[in-house]
Design an enzyme around this catalytic site. Structure first.
Site, PDB file in Angstrom:
ATOM      1  N   HIS A   1      -6.593   2.226  -4.423  1.00 51.62           N
ATOM      2  CA  HIS A   1      -6.582   2.511  -2.985  1.00 51.62           C
ATOM      3  C   HIS A   1      -7.312   3.829  -2.708  1.00 51.62           C
ATOM      4  CE1 HIS A   1      -5.299   1.488   0.972  1.00 51.62           C
ATOM      5  NE2 HIS A   1      -4.343   2.380   1.099  1.00 51.62           N
TER       6      HIS A   1
ATOM      7  N   HIS B   1      -7.664   8.701  -0.109  1.00 50.25           N
ATOM      8  CA  HIS B   1      -7.412   7.926   1.110  1.00 50.25           C
ATOM      9  C   HIS B   1      -8.349   8.318   2.260  1.00 50.25           C
ATOM     10  CE1 HIS B   1      -4.866   5.846   4.191  1.00 50.25           C
ATOM     11  NE2 HIS B   1      -4.528   5.104   3.161  1.00 50.25           N
TER      12      HIS B   1
ATOM     13  N   HIS C   1       3.903  -1.799   3.441  1.00 51.09           N
ATOM     14  CA  HIS C   1       3.875  -0.443   2.892  1.00 51.09           C
ATOM     15  C   HIS C   1       5.196  -0.164   2.185  1.00 51.09           C
ATOM     16  CE1 HIS C   1       0.439   0.003   5.638  1.00 51.09           C
ATOM     17  NE2 HIS C   1       0.070   0.998   4.851  1.00 51.09           N
TER      18      HIS C   1
ATOM     19  N   ASP D   1       0.853  -1.192   0.000  1.00 52.26           N
ATOM     20  CA  ASP D   1       0.000   0.000   0.000  1.00 52.26           C
ATOM     21  C   ASP D   1       0.885   1.237   0.000  1.00 52.26           C
ATOM     22  OD1 ASP D   1      -2.055  -1.779   0.237  1.00 52.26           O
ATOM     23  OD2 ASP D   1      -2.866  -0.966   2.102  1.00 52.26           O
TER      24      ASP D   1
END
Length: 250
Positions: free
Chosen positions: A119, A123, A218, A68
């Site tokens: 994603h 966010h 990440h 991510d």
């Protein structure tokens, strides 16, 4: 009578598994047995009804590596170098602003066989969005940036920011043709100002690996960039194989 009904309701709520109701708004896991699949706060079966998943039900030793990112701080290229050197496919769940601002990295990801997935654009906490028009906007705006860079439609894979979701969100994502992808293994690697040590990372990532794992890291993590080569080799040494997430959700 009223007190009795309230008492019975409390008992029912206490002993009704959260997973059966898909009531959670924040994805969570527990690991009762090292080396075995974790328990999510929604079952794989209940998620599947909404075209969502967090683990491959297989007992084969396979791993789906995912990253991510909401911004870039210099670790993505070293991560891509390691993935390329080891022929390991990965999925990158990226926010739309990242795709817009780093087109060369996006092109490299795709050219080297990785999946770039959605994603959201900004966010947000998607579980707070009940309006499908706003929900659609977060996903479709990201799609437009991807298509502008790659020239092809974006894969219909979506990961809610911070794992925050609702059953209504899952239904909206499905209605828009998306598979919602959670994870079955992760650790606290996201805080760039408080990065875990190599040992802390391995203490979480090695004993908790399991067949069919969807591993979420990440790409903004300095620790992940530093340990990735050794982590991949450790998993390979344990008999695991890395597969592309698109094969799981096809």
């Amino acid at each position: 009578m009223r007190k009795t009904m309230i008492f019975l309701l409390a008992i029912i709520l206490l002993f009704t598994p959260l997973s059966s109701a898909l009531a959670a708004d924040n994805w969570g896991l527990s690991f009762p047995t090292p080396g075995e699949k974790p328990v999510g706060n929604a079952t794989a079966e209940s998620l599947l009804e909404h075209d969502a998943c967090f683990v491959d039900p297989t007992e084969e030793k396979v791993i789906y590596l995912t990253f991510d990112a909401g911004f870039e701080n210099g670790y993505t290229e070293p991560i891509l170098d390691v993935l390329q050197a080891n022929s390991v496919p990965a999925a990158f769940f990226l926010v739309g602003t990242y795709i817009r601002d780093y087109p060369e990295l996006i092109r490299r990801m795709v050219e080297e066989g990785h999946t770039v997935a959605n994603h959201t654009m900004h966010h947000p906490n998607m579980s707070a969005i009940s309006d499908i028009a706003r929900f659609r906007q977060e996903l479709e705006e990201t799609e437009r940036h991807y298509e502008a860079v790659i020239g092809k439609p974006m894969p219909k894979l979506y990961r809610p920011p911070q794992g925050k979701y609702s059953e209504a969100n899952l239904k909206m994502a499905k209605e828009l043709g998306y598979t919602t992808v959670f994870w079955s293994l992760a650790y606290v690697d996201w805080n760039v100002d408080d990065q875990p040590s190599k040992q802390q990372a391995f203490d979480k990532l090695l004993p908790r690996i399991h067949p069919g794992a969807i591993l979420m890291l990440h790409s903004t993590s300095a620790t992940n960039a530093a340990i990735l080569e050794e982590l991949i080799q450790a998993y390979l040494g344990m008999g695991y194989e890395f597969r592309c997430i698109t094969g799981l959700v096809a």
